[in-house]
Structure formats: C-alpha cells, structure tokens
Design an enzyme around this catalytic site. Structure first.
Site, PDB file in Angstrom:
ATOM      1  N   GLU A 167       0.836  -1.199   0.000  1.00  0.00           N
ATOM      2  CA  GLU A 167       0.000   0.000   0.000  1.00  0.00           C
ATOM      3  C   GLU A 167       0.873   1.252   0.000  1.00  0.00           C
ATOM      4  O   GLU A 167       1.936   1.285   0.630  1.00  0.00           O
ATOM      5  CB  GLU A 167      -0.919  -0.004   1.228  1.00  0.00           C
ATOM      6  CG  GLU A 167      -1.980   1.077   1.242  1.00  0.00           C
ATOM      7  CD  GLU A 167      -3.030   0.815   2.317  1.00  0.00           C
ATOM      8  OE1 GLU A 167      -3.522  -0.342   2.400  1.00  0.00           O
ATOM      9  OE2 GLU A 167      -3.339   1.744   3.086  1.00  0.00           O
ATOM     10  N   ASP A 213       0.147   5.384   0.656  1.00  0.00           N
ATOM     11  CA  ASP A 213      -0.934   6.219   1.182  1.00  0.00           C
ATOM     12  C   ASP A 213      -0.659   7.713   1.117  1.00  0.00           C
ATOM     13  O   ASP A 213       0.453   8.169   1.414  1.00  0.00           O
ATOM     14  CB  ASP A 213      -1.166   5.911   2.673  1.00  0.00           C
ATOM     15  CG  ASP A 213      -1.709   4.523   2.918  1.00  0.00           C
ATOM     16  OD1 ASP A 213      -2.370   3.971   2.029  1.00  0.00           O
ATOM     17  OD2 ASP A 213      -1.462   3.990   4.020  1.00  0.00           O
ATOM     18  N   GLU A 257      -2.908  10.456   3.236  1.00  0.00           N
ATOM     19  CA  GLU A 257      -4.021  10.519   4.183  1.00  0.00           C
ATOM     20  C   GLU A 257      -4.061  11.879   4.865  1.00  0.00           C
ATOM     21  O   GLU A 257      -3.039  12.346   5.380  1.00  0.00           O
ATOM     22  CB  GLU A 257      -3.868   9.427   5.254  1.00  0.00           C
ATOM     23  CG  GLU A 257      -3.912   8.022   4.694  1.00  0.00           C
ATOM     24  CD  GLU A 257      -3.580   6.966   5.734  1.00  0.00           C
ATOM     25  OE1 GLU A 257      -4.381   6.030   5.910  1.00  0.00           O
ATOM     26  OE2 GLU A 257      -2.511   7.089   6.380  1.00  0.00           O
ATOM     27  N   GLN A 264      -0.418  12.742   5.977  1.00  0.00           N
ATOM     28  CA  GLN A 264       0.457  11.593   6.224  1.00  0.00           C
ATOM     29  C   GLN A 264       0.698  10.840   4.930  1.00  0.00           C
ATOM     30  O   GLN A 264      -0.232  10.488   4.214  1.00  0.00           O
ATOM     31  CB  GLN A 264      -0.169  10.652   7.260  1.00  0.00           C
ATOM     32  CG  GLN A 264       0.637   9.369   7.461  1.00  0.00           C
ATOM     33  CD  GLN A 264       0.203   8.581   8.678  1.00  0.00           C
ATOM     34  OE1 GLN A 264       0.590   8.896   9.798  1.00  0.00           O
ATOM     35  NE2 GLN A 264      -0.607   7.553   8.475  1.00  0.00           N
ATOM     36  N   ASN A 309       2.602   7.258   3.577  1.00  0.00           N
ATOM     37  CA  ASN A 309       3.010   5.999   4.188  1.00  0.00           C
ATOM     38  C   ASN A 309       3.231   4.956   3.102  1.00  0.00           C
ATOM     39  O   ASN A 309       2.624   5.020   2.025  1.00  0.00           O
ATOM     40  CB  ASN A 309       1.945   5.515   5.177  1.00  0.00           C
ATOM     41  CG  ASN A 309       2.484   4.531   6.204  1.00  0.00           C
ATOM     42  OD1 ASN A 309       3.645   4.137   6.166  1.00  0.00           O
ATOM     43  ND2 ASN A 309       1.626   4.128   7.130  1.00  0.00           N
ATOM     44  N   ASP A 348      -0.441  -5.616   7.921  1.00  0.00           N
ATOM     45  CA  ASP A 348      -1.424  -6.644   8.243  1.00  0.00           C
ATOM     46  C   ASP A 348      -1.112  -7.276   9.602  1.00  0.00           C
ATOM     47  O   ASP A 348       0.045  -7.336  10.028  1.00  0.00           O
ATOM     48  CB  ASP A 348      -1.420  -7.735   7.164  1.00  0.00           C
ATOM     49  CG  ASP A 348      -1.791  -7.197   5.803  1.00  0.00           C
ATOM     50  OD1 ASP A 348      -2.889  -6.634   5.672  1.00  0.00           O
ATOM     51  OD2 ASP A 348      -0.978  -7.327   4.870  1.00  0.00           O
ATOM     52  N   ILE A 361       4.250  -2.298  10.655  1.00  0.00           N
ATOM     53  CA  ILE A 361       5.517  -1.613  10.393  1.00  0.00           C
ATOM     54  C   ILE A 361       5.255  -0.556   9.331  1.00  0.00           C
ATOM     55  O   ILE A 361       5.374  -0.807   8.131  1.00  0.00           O
ATOM     56  CB  ILE A 361       6.602  -2.602   9.920  1.00  0.00           C
ATOM     57  CG1 ILE A 361       6.742  -3.760  10.916  1.00  0.00           C
ATOM     58  CG2 ILE A 361       7.938  -1.880   9.756  1.00  0.00           C
ATOM     59  CD1 ILE A 361       7.617  -4.894  10.417  1.00  0.00           C
ATOM     60  N   GLU A 369       5.954   6.083   7.878  1.00  0.00           N
ATOM     61  CA  GLU A 369       5.219   7.335   7.815  1.00  0.00           C
ATOM     62  C   GLU A 369       6.132   8.558   7.774  1.00  0.00           C
ATOM     63  O   GLU A 369       7.100   8.643   8.519  1.00  0.00           O
ATOM     64  CB  GLU A 369       4.295   7.478   9.041  1.00  0.00           C
ATOM     65  CG  GLU A 369       3.326   6.336   9.264  1.00  0.00           C
ATOM     66  CD  GLU A 369       3.864   5.266  10.202  1.00  0.00           C
ATOM     67  OE1 GLU A 369       5.112   5.217  10.408  1.00  0.00           O
ATOM     68  OE2 GLU A 369       3.055   4.496  10.747  1.00  0.00           O
ATOM     69  N   SER A 408      -9.331   5.956  16.842  1.00  0.00           N
ATOM     70  CA  SER A 408      -8.390   5.319  17.760  1.00  0.00           C
ATOM     71  C   SER A 408      -6.966   5.836  17.621  1.00  0.00           C
ATOM     72  O   SER A 408      -6.153   5.681  18.539  1.00  0.00           O
ATOM     73  CB  SER A 408      -8.409   3.799  17.558  1.00  0.00           C
ATOM     74  OG  SER A 408      -7.978   3.470  16.252  1.00  0.00           O
TER      75      SER A 408
END
Length: 286
Positions: A116, A118, A120, A133, A135, A143, A148, A151, A212
């Site tokens: 992936e 990213d 974000e 962000q 990444n 997963d 790990i 970023e 979260s």
C-alpha cells in the site's frame, strides 16, 4: 541587551524567514499535473462501499462520513506503475478522528501480505492544521498485529479546506514520489526488494472513522455533532511512472530536490526513521 543595530538585523532575519515560509516552496521547475489530461470519476473509478454516501457531479466526486457509514471508491483496473493524482478539498472545522484518503493498494487480492502507498489527511481540531500523512506498506507490514509503517507527516503551506489542491503519487520500479501541487514532498527509493512494493495495485479513495489513532494518537475522537464530514475529489489523473521527472525517465531534477528539501525543512513534522521509539531493525532502509 543587544545593540540596536544587532536587534534590527535579528528582527530582519526572523521576518525574512517567516515571509519565505508564508510564500510557499520554491518552484520545482516542472509541473507534471499540467502534462496529464484529467478524467471524470466514472471514466476510471467505481464505488467500492457506502454508495449512499457518495455523489458524482460534473466528473467530480463527494464522499462523506456520518454516524451510519463512510464511503470509498476504487479504480476499475490495477496498475504496475504510474502517476496517480486528484484535486482534493477536505472538510473544515472539527474533523478529529476522520481520515480522508487517496492511495494505492492490493489488499483485496493479498489480504494477509498486501502492499500500500498512502496519502491521508488526518482530521484535526479547529485550532490546529491538518496533518498530511504519507506511508508505504510492503508485503504485509500493514497486516496483523505487528504493524511496520513508514510514515512521513507534514503540515501544509496552505489551508487544504479553502480550495482544491493537487495531490499525487508516482510509483515505478525504482522509486515512490509524493507530490503536492507538483512539489515533491517525499521520495522513497527502492533500496531492496524486501522494503519496496512490487506487485500491481488499484487506486482507492475513502473517508472513514479512525478515532483510535488519527488525531494526536487518538486523543481527539470523531464528534458526530459536526457530521457530515465531506471529502471532495475532482480532476483525476493517471499517467506514466516517469511523469514526475522532466527528463522523462525516473528521478528528480536538482530544482525539484531543492523544493522538496524546503518542504521537509519547514513542514515535515514526523519521520519514522528518526523516531527513537521505533525498532529500526524492522526498517533497514533507514
């Protein structure tokens, strides 16, 4: 007390530095978004989830999050490399806990060891700027229970809620480059096969509740008294993996590196490679 002339020089240098920062980065000298034709959402993408929280308008797309659901979309085909961009405008006001994203992934095809890349937008409180962000996840590093991430986080030299700005990822066999308004903000080179995504990926976008961790490590949560939270996308672009380079190969020019260095010196707020709390045996590229 410093002599008057010394105080004047110090004040001049401080003001000059502030003015330079306020003016934005130096020109990268090359503008790949102007070289690639825009396409409408329905020319290359489809809804993935939350269809009732998605609206197309003149080739653009709005997706939103409320108490009942968020929304996401996906490209109709995978890509082994390329330039992937969109003009994006994010919600103003209280957006803590909310993530608006644009990214590459093969998580549906490789559910336990996916790759992936990213971009974000991490939601925020009204008194603080958005954090962008970037990444990179490779071969399942995102997963399971042992994550790990790689970023880099940035504040921006403009307010991303006021207007649309161009955000892009360039992915090819030698490097990943993240761009904001054609300014490179990060380059992730391929130093080994183990730390670099090598399988085809689809292009995704989404808005979702990440209370979260998204805002100050979860200190501030999504507050649905401020719903709906809306992410707006338009001017979707797909181009070759060499698109970021003025030489039509890979890599950045000296002028592009200068612009990237300015962004990283002035606006980078986190780098996983310099985080003393991380186990760097898991990130050998650092």
């Amino acid at each position: 007390m410093a002599p008057p002339f010394l105080s004047f020089i110090l004040l001049f240098l401080i003001n000059a530095a502030a003015l330079t920062s306020a003016q934005g980065p130096p020109s990268p000298g090359y503008y790949p978004s102007s070289k690639i034709r825009s396409m409408g959402f329905d020319q290359g993408y489809r809804n993935l989830w939350g269809p009732q929280h998605q609206n197309e308008d003149q080739g653009g797309l709005s997706i939103w999050l409320d108490r009942s659901s968020g929304s996401g979309f996906k490209s109709v085909r995978p890509y082994g490399s390329g330039y992937f961009g969109a003009a994006i405008k994010v919600q103003s006001g209280y957006t803590a806990g909310v993530i608006t994203s644009f990214y590459l992934s093969n998580n549906e095809q490789h559910q336990t060891d996916h790759d992936e890349i990213d971009i974000e937008f991490l939601g925020t409180t009204p008194d603080k700027p958005y954090v962008l962000q970037t990444n990179v996840w490779t071969k399942g590093s995102g997963d399971g229970n042992r994550l790990i991430g790689r970023e880099h986080r940035f504040n921006l030299w403009f307010d991303p809620t006021h207007d649309y700005h161009n955000y892009a990822m360039v992915y090819n066999p030698t490097e990943i480059i993240f761009l904001v308004d054609d300014v490179p903000i990060r380059r992730y080179p391929r130093k080994s096969d183990a730390t670099f995504p090598l399988r085809p990926m689809w292009v995704y976008g989404s808005i979702w509740d990440a209370s979260s961790w998204a805002t100050e490590n979860g200190k501030y949560k999504a507050d649905y008294n401020y719903q709906p939270f809306i992410g707006r996308y338009k001017d979707f672009k797909v181009g070759p993996g060499s698109a970021a380079s003025p030489s039509s190969t890979t890599g950045l020019s000296r002028q592009q590196y200068t612009a990237m260095d300015w962004v990283q010196r002035n606006y980078k707020v986190y780098d996983y490679c310099t985080d003393s709390k991380r186990d760097h045996s898991q990130t050998p590229e650092c």
